[in-house]
Design an enzyme around this catalytic site. Structure first.
Site, short mmCIF file in Angstrom:
data_model
loop_
_atom_site.label_atom_id
_atom_site.label_comp_id
_atom_site.label_asym_id
_atom_site.label_seq_id
_atom_site.Cartn_x
_atom_site.Cartn_y
_atom_site.Cartn_z
N GLU A 1 0.82 -1.21 0.00
CA GLU A 1 0.00 0.00 0.00
C GLU A 1 0.85 1.27 0.00
O GLU A 1 0.55 2.23 -0.71
CB GLU A 1 -0.92 -0.01 1.23
N ASP A 2 1.95 1.27 0.79
CA ASP A 2 2.66 2.52 1.06
C ASP A 2 4.09 2.57 0.54
O ASP A 2 4.78 3.59 0.74
CB ASP A 2 2.69 2.78 2.58
#
Length: 706
Positions: free
Chosen positions: A76-77
């Site tokens: 996600e990051d």
């Protein structure tokens, strides 16, 4: 931040054969991917995945789940991808990380429709591997523990989401300790003043009476020693949110709240549980109605324990829970106990629920309805405590708190529910809307030919019953809708000079992606599709002149500029012959309203947008939609006759929606295509003259503004 060796030591405490190299590799990979990223608190971001992994070690979970926690934010990051995770750590862990990533992207506190859709996605992710939601719950718990670093509005949004979704979900999975902590952390954000007040009152109470927990603990230990029962004893005050909720539910002041202390006894055997219960009840007076035996009647998530409330020392009410060590492990971990390890081996706990069977039982209750129906069923399932009722043969039926005899009937079998005409509770005939209580015996009375009633939907409290009732109502309505659809199709086809044939209907059904002409007529009769859509599929050139949503030709209205087009306002639906005024919209031309339309009030201070308009005199085509609200008797053939009557007045029905259904009357809103105000008056007069029409009026929906 916990370093990697300390984390491995936490895992090794319950799983000596853990793959320490795998955890070291994941720890290093996660630290590298999150390098340079910071949390709002100013700490390195990687402290969060490590804290999530540490929370999961408390649940004694397997290596794959711990590694997933360390990597759960990488896709996600960071620049990491699913393929990268799969190549480095295997497909199992990559799938888990991908599942957590998808859950993170779900906006569960969004609008009702979107929330319902996302809830279904959440449960689909759970059904693939329940460890995904275990990581997500641990992730939410750590975020709530550190929420003060967020902006106030973000804190409130996360706290509401936690209180409404994640805390009940943790409870439904049997992880009661996590539910309580999540609720209390969210309570601290949403109502800090109330929480602080409860803590202050509690401190004051302790100053007045002293700390009663050590005193009551000493009394219980004395009983255990005298009876030579080996058991562990834990006592604590209940959390602020739990106290506040009881105050709200019972409308009691703090001073009148009694059972704010709880004690837990962990015994060595089932027999000892009941021996301890006997000792407690011999020593103190039991509070009526506050005894529950979840050992003989376990909850569906595997929870087993004896609960009782007694009037203890100095008249203080205390809650006592009694269970064995194996029961306690399930009570602490819930469904997660399926993956728990002990001494390097997957724990063989006879009380741990198989996640696959647990999820399938949920899926059975949720049915196959639309997203909103699914959300309704999920919330009914998650937010309800359970009650245990008995059949006349002594079989136990588990129901949510507040369930009715109809829920009981459907819990036995759909056939019993559909045929239910009455019920006896403890031998006494009761109304079907009676709320069942724990321990009652219920007998269902059935009759041949009985069918579920629409009013039952307002009575039942389980998703299973609600889904079965709706399915039966749909099947019952289908034949009626097919008959009504046939009449609507006949009128619509005659309006364009065509005749309805089976071949024409089959062709239209195929064009609209429907199974056949019966399905087409059923949807037409239930107002899921409009007759204009059927005509459009077959005769687009003929349907164009009867379709109520097209912009009428400019020559129909006087007062417009050469380059201006117009459309009619949906709120008042002005007809030729009525006084009108136009409001200009950038990029949309002019929207015309009836001169008495209440929606015009908001434009009073914008005179530059007003346009003086008049309808062209002369004969207009019947292409202007107006809505009528009609109340008719609920008798065979009345609806079809009304549709025929409308057709006889040279008015086409473009849409039809039921707004209220009662056993004796229906109210519906019918959209008809008319020439002008005079045509409307003629139609209203003809309908008012019918004996089966109780009321008819023009329907203007002011919520439908331009």
């Amino acid at each position: 931040m916990i370093d990697v060796e300390d984390l491995i030591a936490l895992v090794r405490n319950y799983n000596p054969s853990t793959n320490s190299d795998l955890i070291r590799s994941a720890y290093a990979y996660g630290m590298q991917m999150h390098d340079g990223q910071m949390r709002r608190s100013g700490e390195p971001y990687f402290t969060h995945p490590v804290a999530v992994a540490a929370i999961l070690t408390e649940q004694r979970l397997d290596d794959a789940t711990i590694v997933t926690a360390l990597l759960h934010d990488t896709v996600e990051d960071t620049r990491a991808s699913y393929t990268d995770i799969a190549d480095s750590f295997g497909v199992e862990i990559a799938e888990l990380v991908d599942g957590v990533t998808k859950l993170t992207n779900l906006q569960l506190s969004s609008s009702e429709t979107k929330q319902a859709e996302n809830f279904r996605k959440l449960f689909m992710a759970m059904s693939k591997d329940l460890r995904v939601i275990l990581v997500k719950l641990a992730d939410r718990l750590h975020n709530m523990r550190t929420i003060r670093a967020m902006k106030p509005e973000k804190q409130a949004q996360k706290a509401r989401e936690t209180m409404e979704i994640y805390a009940p979900l943790a409870g439904r999975m049997g992880m009661q300790w996590m539910r309580e902590e999540l609720e209390d952390l969210a309570f601290k954000v949403l109502n800090a003043e109330a929480r602080t007040s409860i803590i202050r009152r509690f401190v004051s109470l302790q100053k007045e009476t002293g700390d009663v927990i050590p005193k009551i603990s000493a009394d219980i230990r004395g009983l255990l020693e005298e009876a030579q029962i080996d058991a562990d004893l834990f006592g604590r005050a209940k959390r602020p949110y739990s106290i506040w909720r009881k105050m709200e539910e019972k409308q009691l002041a703090f001073s009148r709240l009694s059972d704010i202390y709880g004690f837990r006894l962990i015994t060595r055997s089932d027999a000892d549980c009941y021996r301890v219960l006997g000792l407690i009840h011999q020593r103190w007076r039991a509070v009526p109605g506050r005894f529950k035996d979840y050992i003989s009647q376990p909850k569906t998530n595997g929870y087993r324990s004896i609960h009782t409330t007694v009037t203890g020392r100095d008249g203080k009410r205390v809650e006592v829970q009694i269970r064995t060590r194996q029961m306690h492990e399930v009570a602490e971990s819930g469904v997660a106990a399926h993956w728990s390890y002990r001494d390097g081996e997957r724990a063989s706990n006879p009380f741990a629920v198989d996640p696959a069977s647990w999820l399938s039982s949920l899926a059975e209750r949720f049915g196959e309805g639309d997203h909103e129906e699914f959300l309704e069923n999920v919330k009914l399932e998650m937010y309800s405590d359970q009650a245990f009722c008995f059949t006349p043969k002594g079989d136990v039926v588990k129901l949510p708190k507040g369930a009715t005899p109809i829920d009981f009937a459907y819990a036995i079998h759909t056939r019993i529910g559909n045929g239910c005409v009455g019920a006896k509770v403890d031998g006494i005939r009761v109304p079907l809307w009676t709320r069942l209580k724990n321990g009652q015996s219920v007998q269902i009375i059935t009759a041949a030919g009985q069918r579920p009633q629409a009013t039952w939907l307002d009575i039942v409290g389980t998703g299973r019953a609600r889904a079965a009732i709706r399915k039966s109502l749909r099947e019952e309505d289908r034949s009626r809708f097919v008959k009504l659809g046939s009449e609507l199709a006949r009128v619509a086809f005659e309006h364009v000079g065509r005749r309805v044939t089976d071949k024409a209907l089959r062709t239209a059904a195929k064009s609209l992606g429907l199974a056949g002409e019966t399905e087409l007529l059923a949807r037409l009769g239930s107002a899921e599709i409009a007759s204009t859509e059927v005509l459009q599929a077959l005769y687009p050139e003929l349907a164009a002149r009867t379709h109520g949503k097209v912009i009428e030709p400019t020559r129909a209205v006087l007062g417009l500029g050469a380059d201006q087009s117009f459309s009619r306002a949906d709120c008042c639906q002005p007809l030729p012959g009525e006084r009108i005024v136009g409001i200009t919209y950038r990029g949309r031309g002019v929207v015309i309203h009836s001169i008495d339309c209440p929606a015009l009030e908001e434009f009073e201070d914008q005179p530059e947008r007003w346009v003086d308009l008049h309808w062209q005199t002369g004969q207009h085509p019947p292409a202007y939609v107006a809505s009528l609200k009609i109340t008719i008797s609920n008798d065979a053939g009345v609806l079809g006759h009304m549709c025929t009557l409308i057709g006889q007045q040279k008015a086409n029905i473009s849409d039809l929606n039921f707004v209220d259904r009662k056993p004796d009357f229906y109210s519906l809103v019918v959209e008809v295509e008319l020439r002008d105000a005079e045509h409307l008056h003629t139609l209203l007069t003809a309908l008012e003259a019918e004996t089966d029409v109780a009321q008819v009026e023009r329907w203007r929906d002011l919520a439908r503004k331009p």
